[in-house]
Every structure is written in structure tokens, then in C-alpha cells.
Enzyme design. Structure first.
Site, short mmCIF file in Angstrom:
data_model
loop_
_atom_site.label_atom_id
_atom_site.label_comp_id
_atom_site.label_asym_id
_atom_site.label_seq_id
_atom_site.Cartn_x
_atom_site.Cartn_y
_atom_site.Cartn_z
N CYS A 263 -1.78 3.32 11.41
CA CYS A 263 -1.90 4.87 12.02
C CYS A 263 -2.22 4.96 12.35
O CYS A 263 -3.41 6.10 12.43
CB CYS A 263 -1.13 5.61 10.65
SG CYS A 263 -2.20 6.41 9.92
N ASP B 291 -0.04 0.61 -5.42
CA ASP B 291 -1.52 0.71 -5.00
C ASP B 291 -2.52 0.92 -5.49
O ASP B 291 -2.29 0.70 -6.69
CB ASP B 291 -1.11 2.39 -4.45
CG ASP B 291 -1.47 2.98 -3.08
OD1 ASP B 291 -1.66 2.88 -1.45
OD2 ASP B 291 -2.76 3.35 -3.44
N ASP C 270 1.24 -1.60 4.23
CA ASP C 270 0.97 0.41 5.64
C ASP C 270 -0.72 0.35 5.05
O ASP C 270 -0.97 0.48 4.38
CB ASP C 270 2.08 1.64 5.42
CG ASP C 270 1.37 2.28 5.44
OD1 ASP C 270 1.49 2.42 6.87
OD2 ASP C 270 2.23 3.38 5.17
N CYS D 145 0.32 -1.12 0.22
CA CYS D 145 0.25 0.01 -0.28
C CYS D 145 0.94 1.19 0.40
O CYS D 145 1.19 2.11 0.82
CB CYS D 145 -0.75 -0.36 1.41
SG CYS D 145 -1.77 -1.09 0.99
N GLY E 258 3.88 7.09 -1.35
CA GLY E 258 5.78 5.88 -1.04
C GLY E 258 7.00 6.86 -0.06
O GLY E 258 7.77 6.31 -0.09
N GLY E 259 5.82 7.80 0.72
CA GLY E 259 6.36 7.62 2.25
C GLY E 259 8.17 6.69 2.60
O GLY E 259 9.30 6.43 2.73
N LYS E 260 7.11 5.20 2.97
CA LYS E 260 7.50 4.12 3.11
C LYS E 260 8.48 3.40 1.80
O LYS E 260 9.41 3.18 2.07
CB LYS E 260 6.83 3.43 4.29
CG LYS E 260 6.63 3.86 5.20
CD LYS E 260 5.52 3.25 5.64
CE LYS E 260 4.85 4.19 7.27
NZ LYS E 260 3.90 5.30 6.62
C1 LIG Z 1 -1.86 4.62 4.91
S1 LIG Z 1 -1.92 4.60 2.97
C2 LIG Z 1 -0.36 4.76 3.15
C3 LIG Z 1 0.94 5.02 2.92
C4 LIG Z 1 2.47 5.26 2.70
N1 LIG Z 1 3.08 3.97 2.69
C5 LIG Z 1 3.48 5.70 2.27
O1 LIG Z 1 3.73 5.89 3.94
O2 LIG Z 1 3.17 7.31 2.43
C6 LIG Z 1 -2.62 3.19 2.64
C7 LIG Z 1 -2.76 3.20 1.28
O3 LIG Z 1 -3.44 1.92 0.59
C8 LIG Z 1 -4.01 2.32 -0.89
N2 LIG Z 1 -5.05 0.92 -0.27
C9 LIG Z 1 -6.44 1.08 -0.23
N3 LIG Z 1 -6.62 -0.41 -0.38
C10 LIG Z 1 -5.78 -0.88 -1.16
C11 LIG Z 1 -5.73 -1.93 -2.10
N4 LIG Z 1 -7.37 -2.66 -1.73
N5 LIG Z 1 -4.35 -2.79 -2.42
C12 LIG Z 1 -4.00 -1.52 -2.18
N6 LIG Z 1 -3.56 -0.13 -1.57
C13 LIG Z 1 -3.95 0.30 -1.19
C14 LIG Z 1 -4.44 4.03 -0.79
O4 LIG Z 1 -4.56 4.59 -1.81
C15 LIG Z 1 -3.61 4.22 0.60
O5 LIG Z 1 -3.04 4.78 -0.61
#
Ligand SMILES: C[S@@+](CC[C@H](N)C(=O)[O-])C[C@H]1O[C@@H](n2cnc3c(N)ncnc32)[C@H](O)[C@@H]1O
Length: 418
Positions: A354, A254, A301, A230, A234-236
């Protein structure tokens, strides 16, 4: 100097929009400022602070607004402005308003009922009290009303922490090493960083220390195959790519094209060439299947309530609803289940959020272990020792603003049995 009377009207207008809760407060504010370019920097600052102040104090302001006269939204705006800059700085108040504001601002808020003082919706107040006890809930809510520090992650592909710290000092920007994350710096004031050569060259990224720690416990190494399931903007991903020393292969999945697009410029700055962004339709997209059993480390994430980020996003507590969290729980379990298929024998799977709610955290981890006998829990205390991070944890990583000065984060690490 008194603020112009029009400021109250602007604050009211933004507030009306923010309280619809149809979009995050920060994007509503940005849009308003884009549409009102004549507002000066000080005015913008006062409006933004008032809106965030209101979101932090909404329950108290709602109660105070039961007295007074005129439009409710104006009374709410006046309270937020008065808390932010003081009654005397406000231009354009009527005599009645000045009288009312003076009276309500004198109320000792320490004597208000607990539910008002903590400024939480009832369902969350009850849930957090149940989960953390009254003292824990109070400590958490107090910490979420403090501003979040500004943390940077040094991109170790391009620079070293001490050298970056020394270069920042010349700017002059004072920064201290973060207490737990090895590549982090905490900036003591909040200067604008966008134009610094260090930022433009990709030597630093803004990232909360907790977020840095989540990437760290994945333990990604040189030459490995890693998936950030997820990845979002791309922070992580960037932290993982640097930990891999720009070798191996790092897939950034994503479902959001918009978020992945935001990763592109950050990737270009970072100097990483081992990252492969992949847009997927959903967690069971066929693109994932071909990597099944091949990946050394997978980070999930997960999309979550965001209730760990209240310091930055105080609107989240008013926007979230228990029904939405129940829906998220189904999604979180489904994503984790699908991501697990990628992990090779002996490989690591990290589930992170989070959030501070048990149902998004421990409950998902426990349910996963109960239904995936091929995985075992890697106790977080062992993972932290492996990563040389001095933090006392038990089975899981649980970070909180009141204890660690980070956002609220949760992580569980699993290993596929050999
Ligand atoms: C908590 S955020 C991720 C933040 C990111 N890892 C960072 O460090 O900046 C969760 C992410 O999960 C994605 N997401 C939602 N449903 C998903 C799925 N079924 N499969 C993959 N990614 C998904 C969202 O679009 C969102 O970008």
C-alpha cells in the site's frame, strides 16, 4: 454554540503526544478518549478532526505559527481548531489570540510556496515530484487530503451484493456498487456499521476497494492450496477464503501474534473453515519449508511505508523516514524471495504494497524477476481480463486516490514456469 474553553487544552494535549510520532495518531487518539470518558461525542469529533487536519496541514501551520505569541503547540492547536470549526466557535481565546488567528486565517494559501502548500516533508516532496512530475505530485497530495470513502466487501459465502445493498437501504444506508471490485459496495455517508445484523452475521466486512482488488487478482479458486504470507488481521485472507468458496486450504502466515489474534473473531463471523492461521518467527521459519513447491497461489502483502494510505493515516508522511524505507526494501525482497519457494510450477505469486514509492514497488518486482529466472511476469492487463475487472493497467496494478478513489496500492503478479 461555542465550544468549551477546555477543548483547546485537550487538543493541545493530544497534539503534543501525536507529534512525538511514537505511535500511530489513531491509537493515540483512542487512548486519550479512553482516559477522558467525560468528553462528549461532539468534543471528541472536533478534537479528532483537528488532529487529522493538523497532520494534513502541518507544514502550513508550522509556518503560520512563526508569528503570534504563547506556546507553539497552542498556536498549532488553535489553527487546526479554527480550520475545523471556525474562530467564532472557539471558547476561551484571548484577545491577542483572536486577533492573530483572524489575521493568519485570511492569508490566501494558494499563494504560499509549493512545498508548504503540499504539506509534505522535504524528502517526500522531492521524491514524489521526481516520480510523478509536479502535476502528478499535486494531484496525489490533493486527493490524499480528501476523506476516504467507506467501502464494504460482501462476503459471497453468506450473501449477494444486490441483496446486501437492498438490506442496507432499509437501515436506511445508501450504498453503490464499487466501480471495479465485483463484491464491493461504497457507502455514501459514514454510518456506524458495527451493530448491523449484516455486520454481526459476517455478510459484510469493511475493506477499501483497492484492497479487495489485490485479493481478487490472486485468482484463488475452489479446492486450491493458497498462502497469504503477510496476513495480518486478515482483511485479504477473508476475501481469498470466500473466493475459494470455503474449500481447499488457505494458510494465513504472520509474524505478529497480536494481528493474527484480530483475525480470529473476523474468521468466526465470516463462516470460513478453510483458513489456517500460522504464527511464524520470520520469513524463513521452518514451518514454511514443508509447503515448498506445493502452493497454487501465494499473496505477499508486504510490510511497507503505508504512503498509499495518507487519506486515512496522514501521520505516516511525518513518521516515515528514507532510512526506514531502505530497511523495508531489504525486508520486502527477503519476504518475496522466501514466499516464492512455496509456489508450485504454473502457480501464481502476487507481490503487493500500500505504497506509491517506486523503490517499494517496481524496483522490488524488477529485482525479483532479475534474480528468479524460474518466474515470469504475468502482465496485469491480462490478469485483470481474466478476473473480468475493467481497469486499464499495463505490467503492474497501480491504484491511486486521485485516479481510482482507492488508497494507493501496487501489485505485481508472477507465474512459476511449468
Ligand atoms: C500490509 S500488512 C498486511 C495486511 C493484511 N494482509 C490485510 O489485508 O489486512 C503487512 C503484514 O506483514 C507482517 N510481516 C512483517 N514481517 C513479516 C515477515 N517477515 N513474514 C511474514 N509477515 C510479516 C506484519 O506483521 C503485517 O501484519
Amino acid at each position: 454554540m461555542r465550544l468549551p474553553p477546555a477543548l483547546i487544552g485537550h487538543t493541545e494535549e493530544v497534539l503534543r503526544e501525536v507529534l512525538r510520532f511514537t505511535a500511530p495518531a489513531d491509537s493515540t487518539l483512542s487512548r486519550y478518549f479512553r482516559d477522558h470518558t467525560r468528553l462528549g461525542a461532539r468534543e471528541r469529533g472536533v478534537i479528532a478532526e483537528s488532529i487529522y487536519g493538523l497532520l494534513r496541514n502541518k507544514a502550513v501551520y508550522t509556518s503560520f505559527s512563526e508569528s503570534g505569541s504563547g506556546a507553539l503547540i497552542r498556536r498549532m492547536a488553535l489553527l487546526a481548531l479554527a480550520d475545523g470549526v471556525g474562530i467564532d466557535a472557539l471558547g476561551g481565546l484571548t484577545e491577542l489570540e483572536t486577533e492573530w488567528l483572524t489575521r493568519v486565517m485570511e492569508i490566501d494559501r494558494n499563494h504560499l510556496p509549493l512545498e508548504l502548500r503540499v504539506n509534505l516533508p522535504t524528502w517526500l516532496f522531492q521524491k514524489l515530484t521526481e516520480q510523478l512530475g509536479e502535476e502528478g505530485m499535486l494531484a496525489f497530495t490533493k486527493a490524499t487530503n480528501e476523506p476516504a470513502p467507506l467501502d464494504l466487501r460482501v462476503n459471497t459465502i453468506k450473501a449477494e451484493r444486490d441483496a446486501v445493498r437492498a438490506e442496507l437501504a432499509l437501515a436506511p444506508i445508501q450504498a453503490e456498487p464499487t466501480p471495479f471490485a465485483p463484491d464491493g459496495l461504497r457507502v455514501l455517508k459514514k454510518p456506524s456499521l458495527q451493530n448491523l445484523p449484516l455486520f454481526k452475521s459476517g455478510a459484510i466486512e469493511v475493506q477499501d476497494e483497492g484492497s479487495q482488488l489485490l485479493a481478487q487478482i490472486v485468482g484463488a479458486k475452489r479446492g486450491e492450496m493458497v498462502v497469504d504470507f503477510c496476513a495480518g488481521a486478515g482483511g485479504k485472507t477473508l476475501a481469498l477464503g470466500a473466493a475459494m468458496r470455503n474449500t481447499g486450504r488457505l494458510y494465513a502466515f504472520d509474524i505478529s501474534e497480536k494481528r493474527l489474534a484480530k483475525l480470529k473473531p473476523r474468521l468466526a463471523r465470516s463462516g470460513l473453515s478453510n483458513v489456517h492461521p500460522v504464527l511464524i518467527a520470520h520469513e524463513r521459519d521452518a514451518k514454511i519449508k514443508r509447503l515448498a513447491g506445493k502452493i497454487d497461489r501465494v499473496l505477499v502483502d508486504a510490510p511497507c511505508s503505508g504512503l498509499g494510505t495518507l487519506r486515512r493515516n496522514p501521520d505516516v508522511k511525518w513518521r516515515q523516514l528514507p532510512t526506514a524505507i531502505a530497511e523495508l526494501n531489504v525486508k520486502q525482497a527477503a519476504i518475496l524471495d522466501s514466499a516464492a519457494r512455496l509456489v508450485k510450477p504454473g502457480g501464481r505469486l502476487v507481490y503487493a504494497t500500500c505504497s506509491i514509492l517506486k523503490e517499494e514497488n517496481e524496483a522490488i518486482a524488477e529485482q525479483f524477476l532479475a534474480t528468479h529466472a524460474e518466474f515470469e511476469l504475468l502482465p496485469m492487463r491480462d490478469v485483470l481480463v481474466e478476473q473480468k475487472i475493467v481497469l486499464e493497467m499495463d505490467s503492474y496494478l497501480k491504484l491511486s486516490p486521485e485516479q481510482h478513489q482507492t488508497d494507493g496500492f501496487f501489485a505485481a503478479a508472477f507465474q512459476r514456469k511449468k
